[in-house]
Design a protein around this motif. Structure first.
Motif, PDB file in Angstrom:
ATOM      1  N   PRO A  39      46.405  36.943  12.632  1.00  0.00           N
ATOM      2  CA  PRO A  39      45.245  36.393  11.901  1.00  0.00           C
ATOM      3  C   PRO A  39      44.286  35.614  12.818  1.00  0.00           C
ATOM      4  CG  PRO A  39      47.229  36.097  10.627  1.00  0.00           C
ATOM      5  CD  PRO A  39      47.664  36.583  11.983  1.00  0.00           C
ATOM      6  N   THR A  40      44.853  34.850  13.733  1.00  0.00           N
ATOM      7  CA  THR A  40      44.003  34.119  14.685  1.00  0.00           C
ATOM      8  C   THR A  40      43.278  35.077  15.613  1.00  0.00           C
ATOM      9  OG1 THR A  40      45.474  32.195  14.643  1.00  0.00           O
ATOM     10  CG2 THR A  40      43.988  32.395  16.542  1.00  0.00           C
ATOM     11  N   VAL A  41      44.011  36.087  16.093  1.00  0.00           N
ATOM     12  CA  VAL A  41      43.406  37.061  16.996  1.00  0.00           C
ATOM     13  C   VAL A  41      42.271  37.812  16.299  1.00  0.00           C
ATOM     14  CG1 VAL A  41      43.831  39.112  18.401  1.00  0.00           C
ATOM     15  CG2 VAL A  41      45.553  37.302  18.292  1.00  0.00           C
ATOM     16  N   ARG A  42      42.482  38.167  15.048  1.00  0.00           N
ATOM     17  CA  ARG A  42      41.444  38.883  14.300  1.00  0.00           C
ATOM     18  C   ARG A  42      40.182  38.025  14.170  1.00  0.00           C
ATOM     19  NH1 ARG A  42      43.513  41.002   8.766  1.00  0.00           N
ATOM     20  NH2 ARG A  42      43.578  38.741   8.397  1.00  0.00           N
ATOM     21  N   ALA A  43      40.369  36.726  13.944  1.00  0.00           N
ATOM     22  CA  ALA A  43      39.214  35.826  13.860  1.00  0.00           C
ATOM     23  C   ALA A  43      38.499  35.742  15.207  1.00  0.00           C
ATOM     24  CB  ALA A  43      39.660  34.439  13.408  1.00  0.00           C
ATOM     25  N   LEU A  44      39.266  35.770  16.293  1.00  0.00           N
ATOM     26  CA  LEU A  44      38.655  35.759  17.625  1.00  0.00           C
ATOM     27  C   LEU A  44      37.873  37.046  17.881  1.00  0.00           C
ATOM     28  CD1 LEU A  44      41.577  34.272  19.783  1.00  0.00           C
ATOM     29  CD2 LEU A  44      39.561  33.079  18.915  1.00  0.00           C
ATOM     30  N   LEU A  45      38.438  38.174  17.494  1.00  0.00           N
ATOM     31  CA  LEU A  45      37.766  39.457  17.696  1.00  0.00           C
ATOM     32  C   LEU A  45      36.435  39.512  16.950  1.00  0.00           C
ATOM     33  CD1 LEU A  45      40.816  41.887  17.414  1.00  0.00           C
ATOM     34  CD2 LEU A  45      39.490  41.390  19.477  1.00  0.00           C
ATOM     35  N   ALA A  46      36.369  38.870  15.801  1.00  0.00           N
ATOM     36  CA  ALA A  46      35.131  38.875  15.012  1.00  0.00           C
ATOM     37  C   ALA A  46      33.990  38.210  15.768  1.00  0.00           C
ATOM     38  CB  ALA A  46      35.358  38.184  13.673  1.00  0.00           C
TER      39      ALA A  46
END
Length: 377
Positions: free
Chosen positions: A312-319
């Motif tokens: 979930p954190t990584v996905r927010a970073l990718l955004a």
């Protein structure tokens, strides 16, 4: 023979048999005649003026030659021979034509720069336009004063090699750093290098003048100033100073947690996210910023795996990499890559990045040390 040609020949004959004290007066008369009709003269007639003026100028005092140079410096079709001769004269005579005359070619300017000294080269740096052909010679032969004058001339153009030389000289010359920082033609990579050297120079000076000052406080202050400087001089560079102040305050109270990083990313707070990752990984802000600018997200995924962050954190970073990064098929590909990464391998990659940055930092520190010692002397 034209009227102009006849007048010139008659005047030359009179001069050759006249007393010496009449030469300056005659020179003014010939120059007046040339300036009055210059726009209508043919190249042949200009050549005749060239011969006569050169003969008169050869035997007159310096003050009169200075006057001649100043009168001819701005004339677009001034006689080339006398202009070249004046350019090689003593500096009081040469300065007007070296700085202003459009009749001097690049080859003429290079010839003067090769044959004469600092004063003549300084006069050349005053020209509104300097080509790479000329600046290459001035960078190679000029001293600190000449180099500063060139760097401060917005009309000067530098080859890649000359610009690299200027940046290298600036490592021990903070005044040159400032001049280069104001130019719009310094490549971004070299501007970033200048900022890093300036940062390390400031850090060293603060450490030496305030030995009792808390080192982390110095680091934060220097980092904030450096990011403001980078934002001002490097095209497209973000200003991280406020974010650094916020994140460093949080770190002073307790180590950052993944939840705080995720909150920054989820709120689309790019600068705060970059600064948080920099603190958590031990990498620099520019290095972390590059993770979000790389063509693919692989290195960002590697750093995330090394730090043990959840998807979930990584996905927010990718955004934060842009709208395309959040497309379903790209997110799935990133998720599969992330899950397939070995934590041990990812940590080795991050350690390699740290070593590489430490090596670069050592180079900047060495340059800063040389600069501080140079300024002391």
């Amino acid at each position: 023979m034209s009227v102009v040609s006849r007048l010139i020949h008659d005047l030359e004959d009179s001069i050759s048999r006249g007393p010496q004290d009449k030469r300056v007066e005659n020179l003014r008369r010939v120059t007046d005649l040339f300036l009055r009709d210059s726009e209508a003269l043919t190249e042949e007639q200009i050549d005749l003026f060239d011969v006569v003026i050169a003969r008169l100028a050869a035997a007159i005092e310096t003050r009169a030659r200075v006057e001649l140079a100043d009168r001819l410096a701005d004339v677009g079709n001034a006689p080339r021979g006398i202009i070249r001769s004046l350019a090689h004269d003593e500096i009081a005579v040469a300065r007007p034509v070296l700085a202003r005359s459009p009749r001097l070619s690049d080859e003429d300017l290079v010839s003067v720069a090769m044959a004469k000294g600092r004063d003549h080269m300084l006069a050349i740096t005053e020209r509104p336009v300097l080509t790479e052909t000329v600046t290459d010679v001035l960078v190679r032969r000029g001293d600190r004063v000449v180099v500063h004058a060139m760097a401060g001339n917005p009309g000067a153009r530098f080859s890649q090699g000359s610009m690299a030389t200027l940046v290298d000289r600036s490592k021990i010359d903070d005044a040159l750093q400032a001049l280069l920082g104001q130019r719009v033609d310094v490549p971004e990579a070299q501007l970033s290098q200048l900022v890093e050297i300036a940062k390390e120079t400031a850090r060293r000076r603060l450490s030496e003048t305030m030995p009792s000052q808390d080192r982390p406080a110095i680091d934060v202050a220097v980092a904030r100033s450096a990011t403001q400087l980078a934002a001002a001089v490097v095209p497209g560079r973000r200003d991280y100073s406020s974010a650094l102040g916020l994140v460093s305050g949080m770190v002073a109270r307790k180590p950052l947690a993944e939840a705080e990083l995720a909150a920054f990313a989820g709120a689309n707070q790019f600068e705060e996210t970059v600064c948080a990752i920099a603190y958590m990984t031990g990498l620099t802000v520019p290095a972390i910023e590059r993770l979000f600018k790389e063509p693919d997200a692989e290195l960002l995924l590697v750093v995330s795996r090394a730090m043990g962050w959840g998807w979930p954190t990584v996905r927010a970073l990718l955004a934060l990499r842009g709208p395309e990064a959040s497309q379903p098929h790209l997110l799935k590909r990133a998720h599969d890559t992330f899950e397939g990464l070995s934590a041990a391998t990812a940590q080795r990659v991050v350690q390699f990045l740290k070593v590489r940055e430490a090596t670069q930092k050592k180079g900047y520190e060495t340059a800063a040390s040389r600069q501080v010692r140079s300024n002391v002397r």
